[in-house]
Structure formats: C-alpha cells, structure tokens
Design a protein around this motif. Sequence first.
Motif, PDB file in Angstrom:
ATOM      1  N   THR A 143       0.830  -1.207   0.000  1.00  0.00           N
ATOM      2  CA  THR A 143       0.000   0.000   0.000  1.00  0.00           C
ATOM      3  C   THR A 143       0.865   1.258   0.000  1.00  0.00           C
ATOM      4  N   ASN A 152       1.364   4.150  -2.953  1.00  0.00           N
ATOM      5  CA  ASN A 152       1.277   5.588  -2.679  1.00  0.00           C
ATOM      6  C   ASN A 152       2.538   6.306  -3.140  1.00  0.00           C
ATOM      7  N   GLN A 154       1.665   8.707  -6.185  1.00  0.00           N
ATOM      8  CA  GLN A 154       1.761  10.112  -5.778  1.00  0.00           C
ATOM      9  C   GLN A 154       3.078  10.731  -6.235  1.00  0.00           C
ATOM     10  N   HIS A 194      -7.624  -2.568  -6.697  1.00  0.00           N
ATOM     11  CA  HIS A 194      -7.840  -2.558  -5.248  1.00  0.00           C
ATOM     12  C   HIS A 194      -7.918  -1.101  -4.775  1.00  0.00           C
ATOM     13  N   ASN A 195      -8.512  -0.897  -3.617  1.00  0.00           N
ATOM     14  CA  ASN A 195      -8.545   0.457  -3.045  1.00  0.00           C
ATOM     15  C   ASN A 195      -7.149   1.042  -2.815  1.00  0.00           C
ATOM     16  N   ALA A 196      -6.143   0.183  -2.712  1.00  0.00           N
ATOM     17  CA  ALA A 196      -4.768   0.686  -2.559  1.00  0.00           C
ATOM     18  C   ALA A 196      -4.338   1.460  -3.799  1.00  0.00           C
ATOM     19  N   ARG A 231      -8.094   4.434  -4.290  1.00  0.00           N
ATOM     20  CA  ARG A 231      -8.203   5.537  -3.330  1.00  0.00           C
ATOM     21  C   ARG A 231      -7.068   6.550  -3.511  1.00  0.00           C
ATOM     22  N   ARG A 262     -12.793 -14.734   3.413  1.00  0.00           N
ATOM     23  CA  ARG A 262     -13.073 -13.301   3.413  1.00  0.00           C
ATOM     24  C   ARG A 262     -14.453 -13.088   2.827  1.00  0.00           C
ATOM     25  N   CYS A 305     -11.999  -4.914  -0.270  1.00  0.00           N
ATOM     26  CA  CYS A 305     -11.334  -3.628  -0.575  1.00  0.00           C
ATOM     27  C   CYS A 305     -11.285  -3.353  -2.074  1.00  0.00           C
ATOM     28  N   LEU A 337      -1.722   9.063   3.103  1.00  0.00           N
ATOM     29  CA  LEU A 337      -1.557   7.735   2.505  1.00  0.00           C
ATOM     30  C   LEU A 337      -2.941   7.108   2.376  1.00  0.00           C
ATOM     31  N   PHE A 338      -3.205   6.512   1.219  1.00  0.00           N
ATOM     32  CA  PHE A 338      -4.533   6.018   0.906  1.00  0.00           C
ATOM     33  C   PHE A 338      -4.460   4.524   0.608  1.00  0.00           C
ATOM     34  N   GLY A 339      -5.558   3.825   0.863  1.00  0.00           N
ATOM     35  CA  GLY A 339      -5.568   2.404   0.544  1.00  0.00           C
ATOM     36  C   GLY A 339      -6.709   1.690   1.224  1.00  0.00           C
ATOM     37  N   GLY A 340      -6.689   0.382   1.152  1.00  0.00           N
ATOM     38  CA  GLY A 340      -7.747  -0.430   1.727  1.00  0.00           C
ATOM     39  C   GLY A 340      -7.749  -0.366   3.239  1.00  0.00           C
ATOM     40  N   THR A 341      -8.943  -0.417   3.804  1.00  0.00           N
ATOM     41  CA  THR A 341      -9.056  -0.316   5.257  1.00  0.00           C
ATOM     42  C   THR A 341      -9.908  -1.439   5.842  1.00  0.00           C
ATOM     43  N   GLY A 342     -10.539  -2.220   4.952  1.00  0.00           N
ATOM     44  CA  GLY A 342     -11.410  -3.281   5.454  1.00  0.00           C
ATOM     45  C   GLY A 342     -12.748  -2.758   5.960  1.00  0.00           C
ATOM     46  N   PRO A 388      -4.129   2.676   6.363  1.00  0.00           N
ATOM     47  CA  PRO A 388      -4.400   1.914   5.146  1.00  0.00           C
ATOM     48  C   PRO A 388      -3.484   0.699   5.032  1.00  0.00           C
ATOM     49  N   GLY A 389      -4.005  -0.348   4.417  1.00  0.00           N
ATOM     50  CA  GLY A 389      -3.201  -1.556   4.204  1.00  0.00           C
ATOM     51  C   GLY A 389      -3.293  -2.511   5.367  1.00  0.00           C
ATOM     52  N   SER A 390      -2.750  -3.684   5.183  1.00  0.00           N
ATOM     53  CA  SER A 390      -2.786  -4.713   6.230  1.00  0.00           C
ATOM     54  C   SER A 390      -2.027  -4.230   7.450  1.00  0.00           C
ATOM     55  N   GLN A 391      -2.628  -4.430   8.604  1.00  0.00           N
ATOM     56  CA  GLN A 391      -1.943  -4.107   9.850  1.00  0.00           C
ATOM     57  C   GLN A 391      -0.808  -5.108  10.050  1.00  0.00           C
TER      58      GLN A 391
END
Lengths: 381, 381
Positions: A73, A77, A81, A98-100, A103, A333, A338, B225-230, B248-251
């Motif tokens: 992610t 960015n 960006q 994907h939203n990554a 977004r 899932r 996402c 920073l933008f991306g998937g959040t679930g 954003p992104g996998s934790q």
Amino acid sequence: MSYYFDNAATTFPKPECVYSYMDTFYREQGGNSGRGQYKLAAAAGKMISETRSSLQILLQCNDKDVIFTPSATIALNMVIQGVMSDTIRTVYITPFEHNAVTRVLYHFAKYQQIVINQLTVTKNFTYDLDSIQAQFEKSKPDMVIISQASNVCGLIAPVLEIFNLAKKYDAVTITDMAQTAGLVPLDVGSELIDFAVFAGHKTLYGPFGIGGFVKKSDCSPRPILFGGTGVESANQNMPEKLPAKYEPGSQNSMAVAGLHAALVWFIQNQNDIRKKENTNHKHLIDLLRQYDFIHIVGPKDRSGCIGVVSCVFDDYSADNIGDVLDGFEIAVRTGLDCSPLAHTFLGTFPAGTVRFSVGYFTKDDDFAKLNEALKYIKENR
Amino acid sequence: MSYYFDNAATTFPKPECVYSYMDTFYREQGGNSGRGQYKLAAAAGKMISETRSSLQILLQCNDKDVIFTPSATIALNMVIQGVMSDTIRTVYITPFEHNAVTRVLYHFAKYQQIVINQLTVTKNFTYDLDSIQAQFEKSKPDMVIISQASNVCGLIAPVLEIFNLAKKYDAVTITDMAQTAGLVPLDVGSELIDFAVFAGHKTLYGPFGIGGFVKKSDCSPRPILFGGTGVESANQNMPEKLPAKYEPGSQNSMAVAGLHAALVWFIQNQNDIRKKENTNHKHLIDLLRQYDFIHIVGPKDRSGCIGVVSCVFDDYSADNIGDVLDGFEIAVRTGLDCSPLAHTFLGTFPAGTVRFSVGYFTKDDDFAKLNEALKYIKENR
C-alpha cells in the motif's frame, strides 16, 4: 486450529524457515541497519542487500532498483503520488483495481486533476487488446496501472501486452503484483514496466511489514515521505542516492529477514510452489462446483486465474456464510475485499461475495473440512 | 557477541517476552486482522485493540486516539504533512530536531510555504521560556514541534511549558517522543498536546515495524496515505472512522504483537526500567569522565538528560573511534545521527560525534568492555 482459505489477504502459515530465521536474526542481530558502522549494523545491512538481490533474481529484474517499503500500500502511494504531475491527465486502470490503487487515484480525481478510465474487459473476461488500443487512440494514456491478478476473482491480466500498447504513448506503467509476485511469472525486467509493486506477506510467503517496488533506473518519482536515511544527513532534501531516497526511517530488518528466508525457500522451490498452488486452486474449484447453490463469479475457464475464488450462495448473504464457515473454524473473506470496482464489474456490488483463496500450504484437511461445512449448509438450507 | 551502546538507534536486546510472543502469535494467529470476520482475524483485532489500550495507560492518555503506523518517521510525515495548510506559516522547532522532522518541514520551507524558527535554548542548555514567549509575541507560532529529548545529547525539553505558551496562539503542538516514550514521564493526555509521536522499537522495547501517534479527538489531519481499510470499502475517500482513516493496508499484526508484549512488560516494570536506565546513564557518564581526552558535548549537568551521550575525542575522528570500538565488538553510533541541526547547535557539525546510548539491558560486561577499549585508546594515542 483453523482451516485457512484467506491466503489472498495474507498467506498463512509461512514456511518454517521464515518464522525461525526472523526470530533468530532479531534475537542475535537486532541492531539498526545502516545506522551505525559496527558489525551488528553491517550484518543487518548485508542481509538486506542480499534480500534485494534475491528479489531481483526471482522477479528477473537484475538491472532494476529494488525499494523496500513497509507495505505494498505504501509502495503504491509512493509510486503513484510520486509520479503524479501536471502532465498526467488520463489514467487507465483495470476494472479490478484494489482500493490501494483507486483511493490514491481518487485523491487526485476528485479535484479533476486526472480522469480515470477502465481498460476494456469483455463479458467473458478477456482483456480486449483491440478495444484497448482504440481507447488509447481516442484518449492518450499518461499512466496505466494494472493489477496483475484480481484479488476478487483471480483473473490474470496480460500486463506486458497492454503496457506495450501504453508505451507507444509514453505512458507511465505500473503493475501491482500484490497477489502474484513470484506466483505468476512476469518479466519484471522488461523495458515496458516502469514500476512493479510487491507485498512481502502474500505470494512471497514473507512476513507483514515489508513490501516495496521495483523501478527502472531512469524513473525517479518525487519522494512523498521524508526522514532520516543514515546517509547525507546534512542534506535537508532526501538524498538522490538509492535506496535511501525512498527509505526514510529505520529499516525493519526483522521483516526483511523474514522475506530473506522466504525468498531463499521460494527460489529453491519455485516450480513446486506454483504447481502446488495450481493443484490447490483446481481442488477448490472442483469442490465448490459440486454444490449447485454456490455460484463462482468471474471467468468460467479458470486457467487464466490464480487461486482466488469468489462465490455467491443462493438464499444466504456472504456474511451469513462467513459466520457458518467460522463455526467450522474455516477462515474466508466476505464482502467487498477492498475492491468495490471489481464487484461492480462482476455484478456483486454492494452485497459482496464469499472469497476462498488457497496457497501452497492449503492441505487435504482444509478441503475436507470445507466440504463438511458446505455439506452442512446444503443440508440445512 | 556485541557490547551494545546504540540503544538510541534501536533498543537491543528486547525483553524475552517480545521475541517469544511475536513468534508464537505469528505462528499461531498470523491471520489478517480486520480483513475477515473469522476467529483468527478477530483474535488479531483484539490483540491490536489491547495494545492501543496499553499505550493509553502507559502514556496517560485514555481520552486520546492511538493511531498505528509502520514507524515514527511515517507518523511524523502523516501528522506534519496532514496538518499543513495555508494557515500554517510560522513553525517553531527545537535546535535538536531529527531529520524525520526537519526534512518533512524542509519540503514545505523550500517553496517558502513556511518559515522555520528555532526555540531559544541558552548556551548552558536551558530552554529559555521568557525568550520563547518573546519569540512567539514577535512572530506568532502556527505549529510547534518539540522532540522530548535530543537523540544527540539527550537533553530533555520542557514540552508542556512550551506548549502552554504556544497554545495561547492556538498553535498546533506536536511532540516527538521517539527517544522518550515510556522512559520520560509526560502527561500525553494533556490538552496542550495535539499530537505525540512514538516509536515502538526504541524506548518502548518493542520491535521494528510499529510506531504511531496519539492525537486529540478534535485533531483531524488530512490523510496522506490512501488504501484499503477493510471498512467502508465502497467509499473512495479514506473513511472518517478511526483508526481506519490513518491505517491503510494490512496491519502488521506481528509487530503489534511484539509491542503488546513489550507494553505488558513495561507497565509492570516501569519504575524499575526507568531507574535502571538512569543508573546505566550515570555509569556511562562516570566511565567517560575518567578519560581526559574524551569530551562530552551538551549539558554538563546530566540530570535533565536521557542516557544518550555524544562525545568528541582528542586527536581522532568519530569514525576512527567507531572503528577501534568495533574491533572490541562495541556498537556505537558515529557521525551526525540524522540530526545535523543538533550538531550545529553543539558545535560538532559537520564532523559529528561518537554517540553512546544505554538502555535497560546495558550490563556491567558492556561497561567493562567499553572501559577496556577506552584504556586501549588512551594507551595507544
């Protein structure tokens, strides 16, 4: 105990060597790489450098730069960006981004800085190169972003064929390999690819905390994150030197160590890994197709897909099915993954799907338990 | 084997529980938190939530939001870039800010968007509150950034006193606790602090890969920073919901697990940890002061400092000394420590210093070896 069908989120488990090498490395050599001249720091620096080389070998891109980031992610960015400028107006993406990706793009699109177009994919899930060429002729591409495979339906995109068309217009080309790095062969070294983004913790079987991008040496996005680099400290700009320019802050040497071990394992076993994932994909499809109340969305012919399979169930919402499967300790899932665009394309927006995704470590036990759960659902409808 | 005096770069070793809990957690529960509704994901989600709570307890900020980022550097970028706006013109910093702060600011300063001023610190290393008040009167502060302690000379800043002056002008207040979180008590819950940034892998004794910031609930920097959040996947803006908006992104659940274990250990032993670090600091100072060819830079009175001690050596460059010490397996940091400003203030720019930094785990053996090495240097001058 868990029967794990969520490998598209993160592969689990990891190869034993990943756990053990990370633990040993961090216990014995947890010094701060690149931030001291002592042996501990040098050892970490050497390991990190080896990891870049392994990635170049696996992805066939010896002449390109490997930049590490904490996640795919963040890599997306930094690339999108960092590349964005006044000259980038028309951006093409697949219908499966994907939203990554989306977004980040929306951040620019909402102020009318860019226009986002979708590459033409036919109703039978083929990237239509003639139509895409016509799209490009009509509206010149400045940037083309392609997820190598959908994280919803698994469809693999013909990355190089599309980039070949895009490069006739000098478009910036970016491929998101989060779901495919290592798994689906791609000549990342190709001149047609400006940037390729990878996640360590998915198909590469490394840990969380490490992802990045590979770039052509003449591609120089502006840094979007600033900080200490351990080199050129007096310079208040980010150093031009690579990888420092894009790697501010302490390197996560523990996560890199995990990726290091994963890549050694992957390179040694790559044919076997790909074959096993393929077998597991087939096994999953065969199993799901035994139940007529389960409908796989996306391509009927799964030969052009990775082992990520989204389904809708008659009479039940995705969340309902997820709950029932969880009762069997089965991890899947549910929802939009996402990737709302992909679900819109597939006709499963906004309800979403139940997504099953296999990996190298998916076992007969997992399939047996899944079969048991699906039988239960069938009998209790 | 290594005799480790580079704890300001990253604390090493970590408490045993950090290594073992991370390993166990990742082996047993390495599912993707927040990205599935199954038990594995829920367990990771619960652990992450507990870690936020532990941090609120340790930093005394129960009413504030805890945001996790992959590093303190990224947290500082998110806070500073996210808060930056047309109304922010005058930024005050200490003379000791790290490149993780100054390089972010320079990105704005070089286009004349902001002016950066340094808070007045006297020659005897006192933050001069009267002078600072006069500075603020002369040029109204829009943003004030204070590293709670210098990563070069260890000087602790009177964060709340300065923020108290700054808040009279409604300045945005940010404290960088990378070198101090947990170690140097601070009422992070105070209304005077808008943002407090922490690093997991330094004074908190957690692993690489996890840092973040604590913020007042009415502070809402723009996401950078933008991306998937679930969550809210159909929304192409980052969700307003916390912590998703900034995560954003996998934790990186493995790193959070390490921090989780570290915080349990820290909270149970906090008095002991602070006392031990203090004792080790004194031990280090006493040792260094035995050698008249070693000159400690910064405050003579070390009572207002953490255990980070920079020195210049007669006749030898910092790098020379680093090399000799490395021959004794002693790890120190040499050069500018990613803090050129601090070295300018201390008169050690551009040559830099030899930096020794202790931690809770610095042992008598380490000091004995350091003494042996310093004796050797003395005898071979």
